[in-house]
Design a protein around this motif. Structure first.
Motif, PDB file in Angstrom:
ATOM      1  N   GLU A 137     -68.025 -67.771  13.162  1.00 10.29           N
ATOM      2  CA  GLU A 137     -67.790 -67.327  14.544  1.00 10.29           C
ATOM      3  C   GLU A 137     -69.085 -67.000  15.281  1.00 10.29           C
ATOM      4  O   GLU A 137     -69.107 -66.928  16.502  1.00 10.29           O
ATOM      5  CB  GLU A 137     -66.843 -66.119  14.577  1.00 10.29           C
ATOM      6  CG  GLU A 137     -67.448 -64.810  14.072  1.00 10.29           C
ATOM      7  CD  GLU A 137     -67.556 -64.718  12.552  1.00 10.29           C
ATOM      8  OE1 GLU A 137     -68.232 -63.796  12.090  1.00 10.29           O
ATOM      9  OE2 GLU A 137     -66.970 -65.555  11.843  1.00 10.29           O
ATOM     10  N   ARG A 138     -70.184 -66.826  14.543  1.00 10.98           N
ATOM     11  CA  ARG A 138     -71.477 -66.518  15.176  1.00 10.98           C
ATOM     12  C   ARG A 138     -72.377 -67.741  15.304  1.00 10.98           C
ATOM     13  O   ARG A 138     -73.453 -67.661  15.882  1.00 10.98           O
ATOM     14  CB  ARG A 138     -72.217 -65.447  14.362  1.00 10.98           C
ATOM     15  CG  ARG A 138     -71.482 -64.107  14.339  1.00 10.98           C
ATOM     16  CD  ARG A 138     -72.205 -63.110  13.478  1.00 10.98           C
ATOM     17  NE  ARG A 138     -71.911 -63.392  12.081  1.00 10.98           N
ATOM     18  CZ  ARG A 138     -72.520 -62.835  11.046  1.00 10.98           C
ATOM     19  NH1 ARG A 138     -73.486 -61.971  11.242  1.00 10.98           N
ATOM     20  NH2 ARG A 138     -72.182 -63.133   9.820  1.00 10.98           N
ATOM     21  N   LEU A 139     -71.928 -68.874  14.759  1.00 14.96           N
ATOM     22  CA  LEU A 139     -72.753 -70.078  14.742  1.00 14.96           C
ATOM     23  C   LEU A 139     -72.303 -71.090  15.789  1.00 14.96           C
ATOM     24  O   LEU A 139     -71.118 -71.249  16.042  1.00 14.96           O
ATOM     25  CB  LEU A 139     -72.682 -70.739  13.370  1.00 14.96           C
ATOM     26  CG  LEU A 139     -73.258 -69.946  12.208  1.00 14.96           C
ATOM     27  CD1 LEU A 139     -72.938 -70.637  10.890  1.00 14.96           C
ATOM     28  CD2 LEU A 139     -74.752 -69.765  12.369  1.00 14.96           C
ATOM     29  N   ALA A 140     -73.270 -71.783  16.365  1.00 11.95           N
ATOM     30  CA  ALA A 140     -72.985 -72.863  17.301  1.00 11.95           C
ATOM     31  C   ALA A 140     -72.366 -74.031  16.543  1.00 11.95           C
ATOM     32  O   ALA A 140     -72.582 -74.182  15.335  1.00 11.95           O
ATOM     33  CB  ALA A 140     -74.276 -73.302  17.989  1.00 11.95           C
ATOM     34  N   PRO A 141     -71.610 -74.870  17.231  1.00 12.93           N
ATOM     35  CA  PRO A 141     -71.080 -76.067  16.564  1.00 12.93           C
ATOM     36  C   PRO A 141     -72.238 -76.904  16.008  1.00 12.93           C
ATOM     37  O   PRO A 141     -73.271 -77.072  16.655  1.00 12.93           O
ATOM     38  CB  PRO A 141     -70.359 -76.818  17.694  1.00 12.93           C
ATOM     39  CG  PRO A 141     -70.057 -75.758  18.717  1.00 12.93           C
ATOM     40  CD  PRO A 141     -71.170 -74.759  18.623  1.00 12.93           C
ATOM     41  N   GLY A 142     -72.057 -77.411  14.801  1.00 12.33           N
ATOM     42  CA  GLY A 142     -73.088 -78.234  14.180  1.00 12.33           C
ATOM     43  C   GLY A 142     -74.250 -77.453  13.603  1.00 12.33           C
ATOM     44  O   GLY A 142     -75.277 -78.027  13.236  1.00 12.33           O
ATOM     45  N   ALA A 143     -74.115 -76.139  13.499  1.00 11.64           N
ATOM     46  CA  ALA A 143     -75.219 -75.288  13.040  1.00 11.64           C
ATOM     47  C   ALA A 143     -75.655 -75.630  11.619  1.00 11.64           C
ATOM     48  O   ALA A 143     -76.850 -75.594  11.317  1.00 11.64           O
ATOM     49  CB  ALA A 143     -74.837 -73.812  13.147  1.00 11.64           C
ATOM     50  N   ALA A 144     -74.733 -75.951  10.760  1.00  4.88           N
ATOM     51  CA  ALA A 144     -75.096 -76.249   9.364  1.00  4.88           C
ATOM     52  C   ALA A 144     -76.013 -77.465   9.289  1.00  4.88           C
ATOM     53  O   ALA A 144     -77.040 -77.447   8.606  1.00  4.88           O
ATOM     54  CB  ALA A 144     -73.840 -76.468   8.526  1.00  4.88           C
ATOM     55  N   THR A 145     -75.671 -78.512  10.024  1.00  3.39           N
ATOM     56  CA  THR A 145     -76.503 -79.715  10.036  1.00  3.39           C
ATOM     57  C   THR A 145     -77.853 -79.418  10.659  1.00  3.39           C
ATOM     58  O   THR A 145     -78.892 -79.858  10.145  1.00  3.39           O
ATOM     59  CB  THR A 145     -75.790 -80.848  10.798  1.00  3.39           C
ATOM     60  OG1 THR A 145     -74.553 -81.125  10.145  1.00  3.39           O
ATOM     61  CG2 THR A 145     -76.643 -82.099  10.848  1.00  3.39           C
ATOM     62  N   LEU A 146     -77.861 -78.666  11.754  1.00  2.00           N
ATOM     63  CA  LEU A 146     -79.135 -78.298  12.395  1.00  2.00           C
ATOM     64  C   LEU A 146     -80.010 -77.498  11.439  1.00  2.00           C
ATOM     65  O   LEU A 146     -81.213 -77.751  11.343  1.00  2.00           O
ATOM     66  CB  LEU A 146     -78.875 -77.464  13.652  1.00  2.00           C
ATOM     67  CG  LEU A 146     -78.729 -78.226  14.952  1.00  2.00           C
ATOM     68  CD1 LEU A 146     -78.364 -77.274  16.088  1.00  2.00           C
ATOM     69  CD2 LEU A 146     -79.982 -78.995  15.290  1.00  2.00           C
ATOM     70  N   PHE A 147     -79.412 -76.532  10.752  1.00  2.00           N
ATOM     71  CA  PHE A 147     -80.194 -75.745   9.799  1.00  2.00           C
ATOM     72  C   PHE A 147     -80.843 -76.655   8.770  1.00  2.00           C
ATOM     73  O   PHE A 147     -82.043 -76.584   8.524  1.00  2.00           O
ATOM     74  CB  PHE A 147     -79.330 -74.695   9.091  1.00  2.00           C
ATOM     75  CG  PHE A 147     -80.107 -73.951   8.033  1.00  2.00           C
ATOM     76  CD1 PHE A 147     -80.787 -72.792   8.360  1.00  2.00           C
ATOM     77  CD2 PHE A 147     -80.192 -74.435   6.732  1.00  2.00           C
ATOM     78  CE1 PHE A 147     -81.546 -72.124   7.407  1.00  2.00           C
ATOM     79  CE2 PHE A 147     -80.946 -73.773   5.767  1.00  2.00           C
ATOM     80  CZ  PHE A 147     -81.626 -72.621   6.106  1.00  2.00           C
ATOM     81  N   ARG A 184     -77.370 -69.840  16.821  1.00  2.00           N
ATOM     82  CA  ARG A 184     -76.437 -68.849  17.382  1.00  2.00           C
ATOM     83  C   ARG A 184     -75.511 -69.457  18.411  1.00  2.00           C
ATOM     84  O   ARG A 184     -75.921 -70.240  19.254  1.00  2.00           O
ATOM     85  CB  ARG A 184     -77.215 -67.711  18.044  1.00  2.00           C
ATOM     86  CG  ARG A 184     -77.698 -66.687  17.105  1.00  2.00           C
ATOM     87  CD  ARG A 184     -78.151 -65.430  17.858  1.00  2.00           C
ATOM     88  NE  ARG A 184     -78.538 -64.436  16.935  1.00  2.00           N
ATOM     89  CZ  ARG A 184     -79.773 -63.941  16.834  1.00  2.00           C
ATOM     90  NH1 ARG A 184     -80.715 -64.360  17.658  1.00  2.00           N
ATOM     91  NH2 ARG A 184     -80.046 -63.027  15.948  1.00  2.00           N
ATOM     92  N   ARG A 185     -74.286 -69.015  18.333  1.00  2.00           N
ATOM     93  CA  ARG A 185     -73.300 -69.379  19.364  1.00  2.00           C
ATOM     94  C   ARG A 185     -73.689 -68.636  20.629  1.00  2.00           C
ATOM     95  O   ARG A 185     -73.983 -67.454  20.602  1.00  2.00           O
ATOM     96  CB  ARG A 185     -71.904 -68.955  18.907  1.00  2.00           C
ATOM     97  CG  ARG A 185     -70.811 -69.382  19.875  1.00  2.00           C
ATOM     98  CD  ARG A 185     -69.443 -68.971  19.359  1.00  2.00           C
ATOM     99  NE  ARG A 185     -69.036 -69.699  18.185  1.00  2.00           N
ATOM    100  CZ  ARG A 185     -68.493 -70.924  18.190  1.00  2.00           C
ATOM    101  NH1 ARG A 185     -68.316 -71.555  19.322  1.00  2.00           N
ATOM    102  NH2 ARG A 185     -68.116 -71.497  17.061  1.00  2.00           N
ATOM    103  N   THR A 186     -73.696 -69.355  21.754  1.00  2.00           N
ATOM    104  CA  THR A 186     -74.094 -68.711  23.026  1.00  2.00           C
ATOM    105  C   THR A 186     -72.918 -68.270  23.824  1.00  2.00           C
ATOM    106  O   THR A 186     -71.818 -68.655  23.647  1.00  2.00           O
ATOM    107  CB  THR A 186     -74.957 -69.660  23.868  1.00  2.00           C
ATOM    108  OG1 THR A 186     -74.243 -70.867  24.077  1.00  2.00           O
ATOM    109  CG2 THR A 186     -76.279 -69.914  23.187  1.00  2.00           C
TER     110      THR A 186
END
Length: 186
Positions: A137-147, A184-186
């Protein structure tokens, strides 16, 4: 009944493959050289691995990475920092010559590239699953791939191109100034 895959002969073959890959690179690696280094017959190697790409992929896959830390969930920053520090240590412990040989081989051998991408996707998923479960819930969509893409690229650049270690100050900079604004989800 077949032989177990982790027999001493198999391990000798895979160890010889990694050693030679680091020494001579992917293009110059040969089944003959692996046979000579491992003490196994070339026919034995070909029975187990259909080609050089399959052999190299099996050798890389056997080098199971350490398990990534599980997020504690106290804060997104702590979870991302813990994962980034682990990734920096993991990459720093890799032989740069081996990484270079694999990257060069992937550019010129489609089978190796396909096998390595499968291994890397599996490792990426194992690395980021806990973070996504803990902080979705705190991560932007696609955050895992971006990380996985950004953290790995910056760490490899730091080690290989810049020639500097990934010390605590660098990891904090990576997390605070690069990763958290992206994730981070904005």
């Amino acid at each position: 009944m077949g032989r177990p895959r982790d027999s001493s002969r198999d391990l000798a073959i895979l160890d010889a493959t990694l050693s030679l890959l680091t020494e001579v690179g992917y293009e110059q690696l040969s089944m003959e050289a692996v046979a000579g280094r491992s003490g196994a017959a070339k026919t034995t190697i070909y029975r187990r691995y259909r080609d050089k790409a399959a052999l190299v992929a099996a050798a890389v896959e056997r080098r199971a990475p350490a398990k990534p830390p599980q997020p504690a969930g106290e804060s997104l920053r702590e979870d991302v920092h813990s994962l980034a520090a682990w990734l920096a240590r993991s990459i720093s412990e890799q032989d740069v010559g081996l990484l270079g040989a694999l990257f060069a081989g992937m550019r010129n051998d489609a089978r190796l590239a396909q096998a390595m991408r499968r291994i890397l996707r599996r490792d990426e998923t194992a690395m980021t699953d806990g973070l996504v479960r803990q902080a979705a819930e705190r991560l932007a969509p696609g955050a895992a791939t971006l990380f996985a893409e950004v953290a790995s690229a910056v760490i490899v650049h730091r080690i290989v191109v810049v020639g500097e270690p990934c010390d605590a100050a660098f990891v904090a900079h990576l997390v605070d100034d690069i990763l958290l604004p992206l994730l981070r989800r904005t």
